[in-house]
Design an enzyme around this catalytic site. Structure first.
Site, PDB file in Angstrom:
ATOM      1  N   TRP A 101      -3.785  -1.851  -1.621  1.00 19.44           N
ATOM      2  CA  TRP A 101      -3.776  -3.109  -2.372  1.00 19.44           C
ATOM      3  C   TRP A 101      -4.270  -4.149  -1.381  1.00 19.44           C
ATOM      4  CZ3 TRP A 101      -0.889  -3.776  -7.250  1.00 19.44           C
ATOM      5  CH2 TRP A 101      -1.034  -5.047  -7.788  1.00 19.44           C
ATOM      6  N   ARG A 118       1.834   0.984  -5.991  1.00 23.74           N
ATOM      7  CA  ARG A 118       1.876   0.101  -4.831  1.00 23.74           C
ATOM      8  C   ARG A 118       0.516  -0.511  -4.513  1.00 23.74           C
ATOM      9  NH1 ARG A 118       6.394   0.641  -1.747  1.00 23.74           N
ATOM     10  NH2 ARG A 118       5.291  -0.224   0.014  1.00 23.74           N
ATOM     11  N   ASN A 175       0.402   0.551   6.219  1.00 26.95           N
ATOM     12  CA  ASN A 175       0.903  -0.357   5.181  1.00 26.95           C
ATOM     13  C   ASN A 175       1.596  -1.496   5.904  1.00 26.95           C
ATOM     14  OD1 ASN A 175       2.159  -1.551   2.961  1.00 26.95           O
ATOM     15  ND2 ASN A 175       3.850  -0.081   2.991  1.00 26.95           N
ATOM     16  N   GLY A 176       1.261  -2.724   5.555  1.00 26.25           N
ATOM     17  CA  GLY A 176       1.875  -3.874   6.216  1.00 26.25           C
ATOM     18  C   GLY A 176       0.807  -4.826   6.690  1.00 26.25           C
ATOM     19  N   LYS A 212       5.630  -4.043 -23.282  1.00 32.18           N
ATOM     20  CA  LYS A 212       5.298  -4.627 -21.979  1.00 32.18           C
ATOM     21  C   LYS A 212       3.972  -5.371 -22.046  1.00 32.18           C
ATOM     22  CE  LYS A 212       5.977  -5.330 -17.666  1.00 32.18           C
ATOM     23  NZ  LYS A 212       6.931  -6.435 -17.460  1.00 32.18           N
ATOM     24  N   LYS A 231      14.834 -14.382 -21.023  1.00 34.45           N
ATOM     25  CA  LYS A 231      15.364 -13.143 -20.411  1.00 34.45           C
ATOM     26  C   LYS A 231      16.587 -12.674 -21.177  1.00 34.45           C
ATOM     27  CE  LYS A 231      12.819 -12.195 -18.747  1.00 34.45           C
ATOM     28  NZ  LYS A 231      11.514 -12.491 -18.620  1.00 34.45           N
ATOM     29  N   GLU A 267      12.757 -19.808 -19.421  1.00 32.54           N
ATOM     30  CA  GLU A 267      12.625 -18.424 -18.955  1.00 32.54           C
ATOM     31  C   GLU A 267      13.994 -17.736 -18.916  1.00 32.54           C
ATOM     32  OE1 GLU A 267      10.423 -16.351 -18.749  1.00 32.54           O
ATOM     33  OE2 GLU A 267      11.123 -14.831 -17.347  1.00 32.54           O
ATOM     34  N   HIS A 311      19.334 -35.393 -28.803  1.00 32.76           N
ATOM     35  CA  HIS A 311      18.488 -35.681 -29.953  1.00 32.76           C
ATOM     36  C   HIS A 311      18.598 -34.588 -31.020  1.00 32.76           C
ATOM     37  CE1 HIS A 311      16.932 -39.137 -27.917  1.00 32.76           C
ATOM     38  NE2 HIS A 311      16.621 -38.397 -26.859  1.00 32.76           N
ATOM     39  N   GLU A 317      15.760 -11.435 -24.758  1.00 30.00           N
ATOM     40  CA  GLU A 317      14.973 -10.197 -24.749  1.00 30.00           C
ATOM     41  C   GLU A 317      15.849  -8.962 -24.595  1.00 30.00           C
ATOM     42  OE1 GLU A 317      10.586 -10.817 -22.819  1.00 30.00           O
ATOM     43  OE2 GLU A 317      12.253 -11.152 -21.467  1.00 30.00           O
ATOM     44  N   CYS A 325       0.870  -1.176   0.000  1.00 30.33           N
ATOM     45  CA  CYS A 325       0.000   0.000   0.000  1.00 30.33           C
ATOM     46  C   CYS A 325       0.902   1.219   0.000  1.00 30.33           C
ATOM     47  CB  CYS A 325      -0.877   0.028   1.235  1.00 30.33           C
ATOM     48  SG  CYS A 325      -1.911  -1.426   1.392  1.00 30.33           S
TER      49      CYS A 325
HETATM   50  C1  G6P Z   1       4.872  -9.470 -23.688  1.00 32.07           C
HETATM   51  C2  G6P Z   1       5.906  -9.112 -22.640  1.00 32.07           C
HETATM   52  C3  G6P Z   1       6.375 -10.360 -21.909  1.00 32.07           C
HETATM   53  C4  G6P Z   1       5.184 -11.085 -21.310  1.00 32.07           C
HETATM   54  C5  G6P Z   1       4.142 -11.418 -22.386  1.00 32.07           C
HETATM   55  C6  G6P Z   1       2.857 -11.918 -21.766  1.00 32.07           C
HETATM   56  O1  G6P Z   1       5.477 -10.183 -24.708  1.00 32.07           O
HETATM   57  O2  G6P Z   1       7.021  -8.474 -23.241  1.00 32.07           O
HETATM   58  O3  G6P Z   1       7.268 -10.009 -20.863  1.00 32.07           O
HETATM   59  O4  G6P Z   1       5.613 -12.249 -20.687  1.00 32.07           O
HETATM   60  O5  G6P Z   1       3.807 -10.245 -23.125  1.00 32.07           O
HETATM   61  O6  G6P Z   1       2.307 -10.860 -21.042  1.00 32.07           O
HETATM   62  P1  G6P Z   1       1.274 -11.016 -19.857  1.00 32.07           P
HETATM   63  O7  G6P Z   1       0.985  -9.606 -19.435  1.00 32.07           O
HETATM   64  O8  G6P Z   1       0.071 -11.695 -20.420  1.00 32.07           O
HETATM   65  O9  G6P Z   1       1.917 -11.828 -18.804  1.00 32.07           O
END
Ligand code: G6P
Length: 602
Positions: A75, A27, A99-100, A597, A482, A478, A501, A485, A2
């Protein structure tokens, strides 16, 4: 997660609070509220949803003259996001924002209720204001009452309290949640982070855990357990962008470091003493469900894959995972006994959303795991579990992945409890491991420095293979995602046992293999796979708790008692490796080329 803002002075208080809360909206933004005392008169406003709703509600109000004021953006942890549960919480003559989490709030609440006090909200926070007033009614001493109150609180808190009993004072306390005090001549500000007060205050003091006190007449009196203490103010930066990054070079870096903290938020109210609970779910929701299908894209897809191993192994429920863009056009056969889970950081990814709509049209029950409340995917789903990672700004997702995976781990145990596929002893040991996760996510200087030094050897080559088995295969995917990307180097994630294989044909000294070698899951198997690569002269970076003599580089991990602890520890290492390689290559870590994003187009 929060956000808190406070102000004492003569300026218009509503705008200071709302502007400050705007900066903290990342937050939490399921409700917000403000309370102001001026001319000994208390005024308060609350609104559910984004801050703009509170702005609208307060548009005809403005404050003038000297006064004290506090504000909060929430939140939800305890209690749903309703106006009654929104802060500030009020007693008879006082308001508190917090907050907490007050861990002993049930006990305090029972005590206060037996004194005849009526609670309006379902929050832990409301106990604070009633406790304060109870002490005040006895002693008529506001600060003593405040001290007595915080002495009773267990758990994490940053809190501000104002009261008509002393209308020119803000009482404050901090333990485990962030809070700072800003100064500008006679004005005093409080906030959960720098950004709300930049451009307003000139100096700042960052409160430490266990500190509390009061602000009055332009001065702050500070205490800790040893009594009153002096403190040194620092000059406050004027660079907002830098402050938002809390001194880190990139948002991604900040978000990697934040994981240890935000995972606590993911767990709050869900990881109980002896069981997992989700206020978003109940056992009826799983009636008639004998199969799970998870759909997602990108990083969320990798988290889904990791979750599928857990769901099948521990909750004994068949689970298939599909990339949403594939699922949409494969003419899938959907059966009503299937629970359809979508995972999405943003809740707006077009392919995932469309997959969800298809499943709904086929009459499937739906659950989403998402970071953004009220997003399209959350709204479209029958039920939603929020990951509570806070706003993620780096395009390369880090803390969203960690929190999604934690939710899936908790969900697995929740279903296992319902289906009774887990013994009490096994559940206890899972809970023990879960509680260790925040620690496994801590980035130490030593680790970061080591990865920084290592990274200079990995700036070229004809490709990277991240390899792992079982749960560590999704983590390998993953890790590779990373790296590609943000470094633009070619990287693939592969199941270690599958290398022979085909891909092993690529092995030579310019092929970099990042080997995830956990001790608690198939160690001997993965070891043989890595040996096969080493025999072909591939360059190997091994990540493992066990020293591995055939590796060229080695990062030693610490956890080996539980695969998920190893998973989270290794996850941080792969994230830092990608970050450091990208920085060395001079790339824009937070906004890598060609990516977005949130992908709201097909
Ligand atoms: C985009 C972002 C990724 C993300 C993907 C799915 O490609 O660049 O970082 O994993 O979308 O997004 P979401 O918001 O559905 O997790």
């Amino acid at each position: 997660m929060c956000g808190i803002v406070g102000y004492i002075g003569v300026k218009e208080k509503k705008e200071i609070l709302l502007d400050g809360l705007q900066e903290l909206e990342y937050r939490g933004y399921d409700s917000a509220g403000i309370a102001i005392i001026e001319n000994s008169q208390l005024k308060h406003f609350k609104a559910v949803g984004k801050l703009e709703n509170l702005r609208e509600k307060t548009k005809n109000y403005s404050s003038s003259g000297f006064g004290v004021s506090i504000g909060h953006t929430r939140w939800a942890t305890h209690g749903k996001p309703t106006e009654l549960n929104a802060h500030p919480h009020l007693g008879e003559f006082s308001f508190v924002v917090h907050n907490g989490i007050i861990e002993n709030y049930q006990e305090l609440k029972e005590e206060l209720e037996s004194d005849g006090i009526n609670f309006l909200s379902q929050t832990d926070t409301e106990t604070i204001v009633h406790l304060f007033e109870k002490y005040y009614n006895k002693s008529k001493e506001p600060f003593i009452s405040f001290t007595n109150t915080i002495n009773r609180l267990q758990g994490a808190y940053a809190l501000l309290l104002i009261t008509e009993a002393e209308p020119d004072v803000i009482f404050f306390a901090k333990n485990g949640s962030p809070m700072l005090i800003g100064f500008n001549k006679d004005e005093i500000y409080f906030a959960s982070s720098d950004t709300p007060i930049i451009g307003k205050a000139t100096e700042v003091y960052y409160l430490e855990d266990g500190e509390y006190g009061y602000a009055k007449n332009g001065e702050v009196t500070l205490f800790n357990k040893n009594g009153e203490k002096g403190f040194v103010k620092k000059a406050l930066t004027t660079n907002k962008a830098m402050a938002q990054k809390d001194g880190f070079r990139f948002f991604m870096e900040k978000e990697i470091y934040e994981q240890s903290q935000v995972i606590n938020d993911t767990m709050i109210g869900r990881v109980l003493d002896k069981e997992i609970d989700f206020e978003e779910l109940n056992s009826d929701f799983f009636n008639g469900i004998s199969n799970i299908k998870i759909c997602a894209c990108g990083t969320s897809y990798h988290s889904a894959l990791a979750g599928s191993y857990l769901l099948e192994r521990v909750a004994k429920i068949p689970c298939q995972v599909e990339i949403a863009s594939e699922f949409r056009y494969k003419e899938p056969l959907l059966q009503k006994n299937t629970l359809f889970i979508t995972i999405s950081q943003s809740g707006e990814t077009a392919d995932t959303l469309e997959a969800l709509k298809m499943a709904k049209r086929a009459g499937l029950r739906s659950l989403s795991v998402c970071n953004v409340d009220n997003s399209s995917i959350v709204r479209e789903s029958d039920r939603a579990i929020l990951t509570r990672a806070g706003i993620e700004k780096g395009v390369a997702s880090t803390k969203a992945f960690a929190t999604q995976t934690m939710v899936l781990w908790l969900l697995t145990l929740y279903i296992a409890q319902i289906k009774k596929t887990i013994s009490k002893e096994e559940l206890d040991s899972e809970l023990k491991a879960i509680r260790k996760t925040p620690k496994a996510l801590i980035v130490t200087d030593k680790l970061h420095d080591k990865i920084h030094r290592l990274s200079k050897r990995y700036l070229h080559g004809h490709g990277f293979f991240f390899i792992g088995r079982d749960l560590f295969f999704p983590l390998a995917l993953e890790g590779a995602l990373k790296l590609k990307e943000i470094s633009y180097l070619h990287a693939e994630g592969y199941p270690a046992g599958e290398m022979k294989h085909g891909p092993i044909a690529l092995a030579d000294s310019e092929l970099f293999t990042i080997a995830l070698m956990p001790k608690s899951l198939h160690y001997e198997k993965i070891k043989s796979n890595v040996e096969e690569l080493s025999a072909r002269d591939a360059t190997i970076l091994a990540i493992s708790p066990e020293p591995f003599e055939l590796s060229d580089d080695f990062i030693q991990t610490h956890y080996k008692s539980h695969p998920m602890l190893e998973f989270f520890e290794m996850m941080v290492i792969t994230q830092l490796l990608a970050l450091e390689i990208s920085i060395r290559l001079g790339n824009d870590v937070d906004m890598p080329r060609n990516l977005a994003k949130s992908v709201t187009v097909e």
